[in-house]
Design an enzyme around this catalytic site. Structure first.
Site, PDB file in Angstrom:
ATOM      1  N   ALA A 117      47.669  50.392  28.337  1.00 37.57           N
ATOM      2  CA  ALA A 117      48.111  50.785  29.676  1.00 37.57           C
ATOM      3  C   ALA A 117      47.167  50.169  30.699  1.00 37.57           C
ATOM      4  O   ALA A 117      46.114  49.617  30.334  1.00 37.57           O
ATOM      5  CB  ALA A 117      48.077  52.305  29.818  1.00 37.57           C
ATOM      6  N   LYS A 118      47.534  50.231  31.943  1.00 37.36           N
ATOM      7  CA  LYS A 118      46.626  49.840  33.028  1.00 37.36           C
ATOM      8  C   LYS A 118      47.116  50.471  34.310  1.00 37.36           C
ATOM      9  O   LYS A 118      48.308  50.763  34.446  1.00 37.36           O
ATOM     10  CB  LYS A 118      46.616  48.314  33.198  1.00 37.36           C
ATOM     11  CG  LYS A 118      45.362  47.801  33.864  1.00 37.36           C
ATOM     12  CD  LYS A 118      44.238  47.735  32.866  1.00 37.36           C
ATOM     13  CE  LYS A 118      42.997  47.087  33.440  1.00 37.36           C
ATOM     14  NZ  LYS A 118      42.130  46.640  32.353  1.00 37.36           N
ATOM     15  N   GLY A 119      46.199  50.672  35.236  1.00 31.12           N
ATOM     16  CA  GLY A 119      46.576  51.195  36.547  1.00 31.12           C
ATOM     17  C   GLY A 119      45.892  50.413  37.635  1.00 31.12           C
ATOM     18  O   GLY A 119      44.896  49.718  37.388  1.00 31.12           O
TER      19      GLY A 119
END
Ligand code: GLU
Length: 428
Positions: A117-119
């Site tokens: 994931a990444k934000g």
């Protein structure tokens, strides 16, 4: 922001490659070589979920500003989604998608039980006061609680975020839950469940794989010079630990520019100077270089430890290093990769080179879930074992297919995710 924040370095302006296209091209090359089934390929080359949030933040002068942010989960097949959050004015959904896919392969390559994931939030944190940054972080954390949680998706620091930002996220999630949830983020301060060894973990991993790569290429660390682009968490700790391992650090840079001394830079003194002045430029006994010039210096090893798209088809023909160790995510475009490969330059890919951070994040999460904490020596020893094992598995694949280390690493990582997908089957 404090000095331990991962700072961003200016991107190479000449060529702009969409990181999501790069990530998909890298995946396609591996899927092709693995002769992967078409439908599985279609699943793995897209992200599973993408959340776009727009939210108001109250500024110190009472006005409201609207910010846009993202949390993207590429894959959750092997475990909870895992990956950092970055604050940067150039964040885009495509960048975050690419970074989330790279996290999936990174976690699979070092064989920790996570998806990717990444934000990111589109913001220049330098323009915010500490209070504004805290309000922005807390509101963003609250917006993405739709996805995050210790069993679903676990954020961590990335460009321009640090342990303090993680503490605010942990506190926000905990306040909304009514009890402390330390395992919801990693890279936290130790006072609230952070791990020994986590702040230095990415730089330690860079150093471990640089030493392994030197062994493979029969290069002597003691007679090898290094240029490091970026002096945030990854670049500055890589500089310290690589110097301790015997390398000569000839050049480093930060957002403001770079410094060069072929005889070697004293990193401990440079850290003191940076503490006082906030920059590396102007350090005694060095000559100034730009971030672009740094990449092309006559050194043995280049460590891009800033942002994506630094080594491009434009400058790849002029790179002089024999070895590139990717501290950053996505610093080399696929076109540049092909040029470096044809020129006999070895690239240790990002999904291995910077995997030390997420590996110790995994240790932190395990310690939080068990409320049982380990000694730093144990953490560093386990990290080294994992990095060396993954390095060797990558090399085995690269050697047996006569391909680049990047493709070798992708073969290991992508086939692990593919096998996990196949064995789980399709729901319903
Ligand atoms: N942001 C780091 C990375 O790109 C660390 C991620 C993590 O620890 O979850 O690998």
């Amino acid at each position: 922001m404090t000095a331990t924040t991962e700072t961003a370095t200016k991107t190479h302006p000449a060529i702009v490659t969409n990181p999501w296209e790069s990530a998909q091209r890298q995946f396609d090359a591996a899927a092709e070589l693995l002769n992967m089934d078409k439908s599985l390929r279609a699943v793995l080359r897209e992200v599973r979920r993408e959340l776009v949030v727009r939210f108001p933040v109250r500024m110190d002068n009472g006005s409201l500003k609207i910010y846009e942010g993202y949390r993207v989960q590429h894959n959750l097949t092997r475990g909870p989604a895992k990956g950092g959050i970055r604050f940067h004015p150039n964040v885009s959904l495509d960048e975050v998608k690419a970074l989330s896919m790279w996290m999936t392969w990174k976690c699979a390559l070092v064989n920790i039980p996570y998806g990717g994931a990444k934000g990111g939030v589109i913001v220049d944190p330098q323009e915010l006061s500490m209070r504004e940054l805290e309000r922005l972080t807390r509101r963003f954390a609250s917006e993405i609680t739709l996805l995050v949680g210790p069993e679903s998706d676990i954020p961590a620091p990335d460009v321009n975020t640090n342990a303090q930002v993680m503490a605010w996220i942990m506190d926000t999630v905990s306040m909304e839950s009514g009890y402390s949830v330390p395992a919801v983020v990693t890279g936290k301060p130790q006072e609230i469940g952070g791990s020994e060894g986590r702040p230095a973990a990415t730089g330690r991993g860079v150093t471990i794989v640089a030493l392994q790569a030197c062994k493979r290429l029969k290069m002597d660390p003691a007679s090898s010079t290094v240029a490091i682009q970026g002096f945030g968490n990854v670049g500055s700790i890589s500089a310290q630990l690589m110097e301790q391992a015997g390398f000569r650090i000839a050049a480093v840079s930060d957002v403001y520019g770079g410094i060069y001394n072929p005889a070697g830079i004293d990193i401990a003194k440079l850290l003191e100077y940076r503490e006082e002045t906030g920059k590396v430029t102007g350090f005694e006994g060095t000559e100034p270089v730009t971030n672009e010039e740094l990449l092309e210096l006559p050194v043995d090893i280049l460590v891009p430890a800033a942002l994506e798209n630094q080594l491009t088809s434009e400058n790849a023909p002029r790179i002089k290093a024999k070895l590139v160790v990717e501290g950053a995510n996505g610093p080399t475009t696929p076109d540049a990769d092909a040029i470096l490969e044809s020129r006999g330059i070895t690239v240790v890919p990002d999904i291995l080179a910077n995997a030390g951070g997420v590996t110790v994040s995994y240790f932190e999460w395990v310690q939080d879930l068990q409320s049982f904490f380990w000694e730093e020596s144990e953490i560093n020893a386990r990290l080294e074992n994992i990095m060396v094992k993954a390095f060797n598995q990558m090399c085995e694949q690269a050697d047996s297919h006569s391909c680049s280390l990047r493709l070798g690493a992708y073969l290991v990582a992508v086939s692990r995710v593919a096998q996990a997908t196949q064995v789980r089957g399709i729901y319903p």
